[in-house]
Motif scaffolding. Structure first.
Motif, PDB file in Angstrom:
ATOM      1  N   ILE A  62     -23.387  12.711   8.057  1.00 14.25           N
ATOM      2  CA  ILE A  62     -22.043  12.731   8.639  1.00 14.25           C
ATOM      3  C   ILE A  62     -21.230  13.824   7.954  1.00 14.25           C
ATOM      4  O   ILE A  62     -21.025  13.773   6.741  1.00 14.25           O
ATOM      5  N   HIS A  63     -20.827  14.824   8.717  1.00 12.35           N
ATOM      6  CA  HIS A  63     -19.932  15.866   8.208  1.00 12.35           C
ATOM      7  C   HIS A  63     -18.532  15.568   8.725  1.00 12.35           C
ATOM      8  O   HIS A  63     -18.246  15.729   9.912  1.00 12.35           O
ATOM      9  N   TRP A  64     -17.686  15.125   7.804  1.00 11.23           N
ATOM     10  CA  TRP A  64     -16.348  14.722   8.203  1.00 11.23           C
ATOM     11  C   TRP A  64     -15.366  15.165   7.126  1.00 11.23           C
ATOM     12  O   TRP A  64     -15.566  14.881   5.939  1.00 11.23           O
ATOM     13  N   GLY A  83     -18.318  24.698  12.155  1.00  7.75           N
ATOM     14  CA  GLY A  83     -16.945  24.187  12.078  1.00  7.75           C
ATOM     15  C   GLY A  83     -16.415  23.974  10.673  1.00  7.75           C
ATOM     16  O   GLY A  83     -15.247  24.260  10.393  1.00  7.75           O
ATOM     17  N   GLU A  84     -17.265  23.453   9.777  1.00  9.76           N
ATOM     18  CA  GLU A  84     -16.798  23.126   8.420  1.00  9.76           C
ATOM     19  C   GLU A  84     -16.614  24.369   7.549  1.00  9.76           C
ATOM     20  O   GLU A  84     -16.100  24.269   6.448  1.00  9.76           O
ATOM     21  N   TRP A  85     -16.975  25.536   8.095  1.00  9.47           N
ATOM     22  CA  TRP A  85     -16.784  26.800   7.371  1.00  9.47           C
ATOM     23  C   TRP A  85     -15.554  27.556   7.876  1.00  9.47           C
ATOM     24  O   TRP A  85     -15.365  28.737   7.581  1.00  9.47           O
ATOM     25  N   ILE A  86     -14.671  26.912   8.629  1.00  9.66           N
ATOM     26  CA  ILE A  86     -13.528  27.615   9.231  1.00  9.66           C
ATOM     27  C   ILE A  86     -12.610  28.232   8.177  1.00  9.66           C
ATOM     28  O   ILE A  86     -12.033  29.296   8.396  1.00  9.66           O
ATOM     29  N   LYS A 131     -17.197  15.487  -0.405  1.00  9.70           N
ATOM     30  CA  LYS A 131     -16.410  16.709  -0.621  1.00  9.70           C
ATOM     31  C   LYS A 131     -17.254  17.872  -0.137  1.00  9.70           C
ATOM     32  O   LYS A 131     -18.334  18.099  -0.663  1.00  9.70           O
ATOM     33  N   HIS A 132     -16.783  18.573   0.893  1.00  4.36           N
ATOM     34  CA  HIS A 132     -17.525  19.757   1.363  1.00  4.36           C
ATOM     35  C   HIS A 132     -17.009  20.987   0.617  1.00  4.36           C
ATOM     36  O   HIS A 132     -16.250  20.862  -0.351  1.00  4.36           O
ATOM     37  N   HIS A 133     -17.419  22.179   1.073  1.00  4.06           N
ATOM     38  CA  HIS A 133     -17.016  23.408   0.367  1.00  4.06           C
ATOM     39  C   HIS A 133     -15.494  23.559   0.294  1.00  4.06           C
ATOM     40  O   HIS A 133     -14.980  24.229  -0.600  1.00  4.06           O
ATOM     41  N   PHE A 235     -26.554  17.285  -3.042  1.00  6.92           N
ATOM     42  CA  PHE A 235     -25.739  18.440  -3.443  1.00  6.92           C
ATOM     43  C   PHE A 235     -25.943  19.596  -2.464  1.00  6.92           C
ATOM     44  O   PHE A 235     -26.922  19.647  -1.720  1.00  6.92           O
ATOM     45  N   ASP A 236     -24.989  20.532  -2.480  1.00 10.08           N
ATOM     46  CA  ASP A 236     -25.042  21.733  -1.637  1.00 10.08           C
ATOM     47  C   ASP A 236     -24.121  22.775  -2.277  1.00 10.08           C
ATOM     48  O   ASP A 236     -23.393  22.466  -3.223  1.00 10.08           O
ATOM     49  N   GLY A 237     -24.168  24.010  -1.773  1.00  9.65           N
ATOM     50  CA  GLY A 237     -23.264  25.056  -2.284  1.00  9.65           C
ATOM     51  C   GLY A 237     -23.621  25.482  -3.697  1.00  9.65           C
ATOM     52  O   GLY A 237     -22.760  25.823  -4.505  1.00  9.65           O
ATOM     53  N   GLU A 238     -24.925  25.459  -3.984  1.00  5.63           N
ATOM     54  CA  GLU A 238     -25.432  25.741  -5.337  1.00  5.63           C
ATOM     55  C   GLU A 238     -25.852  27.199  -5.504  1.00  5.63           C
ATOM     56  O   GLU A 238     -26.238  27.610  -6.584  1.00  5.63           O
ATOM     57  N   TRP A 239     -25.803  27.986  -4.418  1.00  6.62           N
ATOM     58  CA  TRP A 239     -26.455  29.300  -4.444  1.00  6.62           C
ATOM     59  C   TRP A 239     -25.635  30.395  -5.126  1.00  6.62           C
ATOM     60  O   TRP A 239     -26.145  31.480  -5.355  1.00  6.62           O
ATOM     61  N   ASN A 240     -24.368  30.125  -5.455  1.00 11.69           N
ATOM     62  CA  ASN A 240     -23.560  31.174  -6.084  1.00 11.69           C
ATOM     63  C   ASN A 240     -24.137  31.546  -7.452  1.00 11.69           C
ATOM     64  O   ASN A 240     -24.727  30.705  -8.131  1.00 11.69           O
ATOM     65  N   PRO A 292     -35.218  21.409   3.779  1.00  8.08           N
ATOM     66  CA  PRO A 292     -35.195  22.390   4.868  1.00  8.08           C
ATOM     67  C   PRO A 292     -33.959  22.157   5.759  1.00  8.08           C
ATOM     68  O   PRO A 292     -33.668  21.012   6.094  1.00  8.08           O
ATOM     69  N   GLU A 293     -33.254  23.237   6.058  1.00  4.84           N
ATOM     70  CA  GLU A 293     -32.022  23.105   6.845  1.00  4.84           C
ATOM     71  C   GLU A 293     -32.220  23.749   8.213  1.00  4.84           C
ATOM     72  O   GLU A 293     -32.573  24.924   8.306  1.00  4.84           O
ATOM     73  N   GLN A 294     -31.995  23.006   9.257  1.00  5.82           N
ATOM     74  CA  GLN A 294     -32.134  23.452  10.650  1.00  5.82           C
ATOM     75  C   GLN A 294     -33.552  23.926  10.953  1.00  5.82           C
ATOM     76  O   GLN A 294     -33.747  24.776  11.830  1.00  5.82           O
TER      77      GLN A 294
HETATM   78  O1  H79 Z   1     -23.162  21.266   5.053  1.00  7.24           O
HETATM   79  C1  H79 Z   1     -23.859  22.038   5.990  1.00  7.24           C
HETATM   80  C2  H79 Z   1     -23.478  23.475   5.953  1.00  7.24           C
HETATM   81  O2  H79 Z   1     -22.082  23.650   5.899  1.00  7.24           O
HETATM   82  C3  H79 Z   1     -24.137  23.921   4.693  1.00  7.24           C
HETATM   83  N1  H79 Z   1     -25.311  23.097   4.536  1.00  7.24           N
HETATM   84  C4  H79 Z   1     -25.323  22.155   5.628  1.00  7.24           C
HETATM   85  C5  H79 Z   1     -25.981  20.843   5.243  1.00  7.24           C
HETATM   86  C6  H79 Z   1     -24.427  25.342   4.723  1.00  7.24           C
HETATM   87  N2  H79 Z   1     -24.161  26.048   3.732  1.00  7.24           N
HETATM   88  N3  H79 Z   1     -24.532  27.272   3.951  1.00  7.24           N
HETATM   89  N4  H79 Z   1     -25.033  27.350   5.094  1.00  7.24           N
HETATM   90  C7  H79 Z   1     -25.008  26.153   5.651  1.00  7.24           C
HETATM   91  C8  H79 Z   1     -25.555  28.607   5.530  1.00  7.24           C
HETATM   92  C9  H79 Z   1     -25.557  29.477   4.337  1.00  7.24           C
HETATM   93  C10 H79 Z   1     -26.667  30.152   3.994  1.00  7.24           C
HETATM   94  C11 H79 Z   1     -26.672  31.061   2.891  1.00  7.24           C
HETATM   95 FE1  H79 Z   1     -28.049  31.242   1.503  1.00  7.24          FE
HETATM   96  C12 H79 Z   1     -26.093  30.879   1.633  1.00  7.24           C
HETATM   97  C13 H79 Z   1     -27.214  32.338   2.977  1.00  7.24           C
HETATM   98  C14 H79 Z   1     -27.035  32.954   1.695  1.00  7.24           C
HETATM   99  C15 H79 Z   1     -26.340  32.040   0.872  1.00  7.24           C
HETATM  100  C16 H79 Z   1     -29.174  29.560   1.426  1.00  7.24           C
HETATM  101  C17 H79 Z   1     -28.960  30.011   0.139  1.00  7.24           C
HETATM  102  C18 H79 Z   1     -29.875  30.545   2.111  1.00  7.24           C
HETATM  103  C19 H79 Z   1     -30.074  31.586   1.212  1.00  7.24           C
HETATM  104  C20 H79 Z   1     -29.515  31.264   0.017  1.00  7.24           C
END
Ligand code: H79
Length: 468
Positions: A62-64, A83-86, A131-133, A235-240, A292-294
């Motif tokens: 659920i993304h809310w 949408g959640e990246w607006i 808590k999303h991004h 968790f998510d948003g770890e790639w920075n 795996p995402e999508q």
């Molecule tokens: O919460 C949903 C999305 O908002 C979030 N994950 C799902 C569950 C999402 N975050 N990022 N994305 C979707 C796309 C971003 C991809 C990237 Fe990367 C981030 C491209 C470069 C940095 C992931 C990490 C792929 C390569 C490194």
């Protein structure tokens, strides 16, 4: 240590040049506490901890959050983006984005109904964005007032309501938590043409504020674990670049320390392989399962825990104009495909700011539920297909003493050809019609099962084989 310090200082100096007029000397972040190595757990202990999750096979994502208010529209701007990246793609400054909170009043939200919708679809767990991004907490946080209770006219803690209902209806309640935080003062945007306080990927960390941010995340995670007792921390948003594997190991150990039997995804650290989401194998990374995402991995991965998360349309958070819905047949076949490869399916819904799961999602979940009602035995608690190659007619799953054949392409001649299997067939029958045994002819090169002229289910018909 010396190198790390130098890097931290170099980062801090770059910061000083770009952001602050009167620099204060940076305090390097403290070394992370020693993390309990995930490998220290015995196989038995790990199997026990993972057991419910491995059996579940199907969950609801659920993304809310506040992004449901603009629902993909900002000052006449629309985009293909999610949408959640607006806050990122529409370049919305924090002070502007915060205003969505005053419009977030989900009076139609009914926790019992949401959990019922998931349960009736055959889902065993729910993972909701705590808590999303965007940094907005959908729960009552005491370390921040940027939360649903303090900032919205609704004033109620939706995570509390959902966790109580999930427990009541027998589903596991789980939470998503973003490490990247576009609202926290420790982070900023450094990209041409973008507001420094808007969202962005990648975002930047002020090095002298990283330790404080980690303390903030830990405080919120402690609130989440003590208040809602989640089964999974997603968790998510770890790639920075400012988040390291050492940070991930430390956070993993911290969360397990608060709740030893909790399950944590691989996005806590740096093990994730891009959108493929599975974990790199060059070293041991923090996290219990791949993400795996999508996408669905082409081949099964014996011995690896993984979960594919996917949307029903093209967005996670609600967008009013995204009508690109997958068919229920695609979704049902995804459940089967993923189970046949030994994974879980985490299927997303993006509720509106009024608190409703969109009707097209509800309809598809009802179709999934109808299919699961007849066929869930061939999904829950099963293992990957025992066949070396993918079956021409569909997919297979297995559990002790059973083999399930999921037929997508029903044979026009009434004869289903199955490659050779281990063991002999005691009985074969359709899950849609258990009382009628099917005739099975065994030969060295495989089985021929005589089936009715028409498929009992156009999406996937399951034939169960009792083995001896
Ligand atoms: O919460 C949903 C999305 O908002 C979030 N994950 C799902 C569950 C999402 N975050 N990022 N994305 C979707 C796309 C971003 C991809 C990237 Fe990367 C981030 C491209 C470069 C940095 C992931 C990490 C792929 C390569 C490194």
């Amino acid at each position: 240590m010396k190198r790390a310090l130098l890097l931290a200082l170099a980062g801090a100096m770059a910061m000083v040049i770009t952001l602050t007029a009167t620099p204060t000397p940076p305090t390097p972040a403290p070394e992370p506490q020693a993390a309990k190595a995930p490998a220290a757990e015995s196989k038995e202990a790990r199997d026990k901890r993972m057991a419910w999750w491995r059996d579940a096979r199907l969950g609801m994502f659920i993304h809310w959050g506040l992004y449901a208010v603009p629902a993909g529209d900002y000052q006449g701007k629309r985009a293909k983006d999610i949408g959640e990246w607006i806050m990122s793609w529409a370049n919305i400054p924090r002070a502007e984005y915060e205003k969505f909170a005053t419009q977030f009043n989900p009076v139609k939200f009914d926790a019992a109904q949401w959990v019922r919708i998931a349960k009736d679809a055959g889902m065993k767990y729910i993972v909701i964005t705590s808590k999303h991004h965007d940094g907005f907490a959908m729960f009552n946080s005491t370390v921040s007032d940027y939360d649903i209770v303090d900032r919205t006219p609704y004033k109620k803690d939706v995570l509390k309501a959902l966790s109580d209902e999930a427990k009541k209806q027998g589903l596991r309640f789980c939470v998503y938590y973003s490490i990247m935080d576009w609202h926290h003062p420790s982070q900023y945007v450094d990209a041409a043409g973008k507001d420094p306080t808007a969202g962005n990927s990648p975002n930047k960390m002020k090095p002298d504020q990283k330790a404080a941010y980690v303390t903030y995340m830990k405080a919120q995670l402690k609130e989440i674990i003590t208040q809602y007792d989640p089964g999974v921390l997603w968790f998510d948003g770890e790639w920075n670049d400012w988040w390291t594997e050492a940070d991930g190991q430390d956070l993993y150990a911290y969360v397990r320390g608060l709740k030893p039997d909790i399950i944590i995804n691989n996005r806590v650290g740096k093990g994730r392989k891009g959108m493929e989401g599975l974990s790199k194998t060059d070293q041991v990374y923090a996290g219990d399962f791949g993400t795996p995402e999508q996408q669905i991995p082409a081949n099964g991965l014996p011995g690896v825990d993984w979960e594919s998360c996917m949307t029903m349309n093209d967005t996670w958070g609600f967008k009013s104009y995204d009508n690109n819905w997958k068919s229920s047949q695609t979704l049902i076949r995804n459940i089967v495909d993923i189970a046949s490869k030994g994974g879980n399916y985490l299927l997303n819904v993006g509720p509106t700011a009024e608190g409703e799961i969109p009707a097209p999602s509800v309809e598809r979940l009802a179709a999934i539920g109808k299919w699961m009602k007849t066929n869930s035995e061939a999904i829950y608690g099963t293992h990957a297909s025992p066949f070396a190659t993918q079956l021409a007619f569909g997919r297979a799953t297995t559990k002790t003493g059973k083999l399930y054949l999921h037929v997508f392409n029903w044979p026009s001649d009434g004869k289903l050809q199955v490659p050779a299997i281990k063991g002999t067939v005691a009985k074969a029958y359709l899950l849609a019609d258990r009382s009628k045994p099917l005739t099975v002819a065994s030969a060295a090169d495989g089985l021929t099962i005589t089936v009715p002229a028409t498929a009992p289910d156009a999406d996937a018909s399951v034939i169960a084989l009792d083995l001896k």
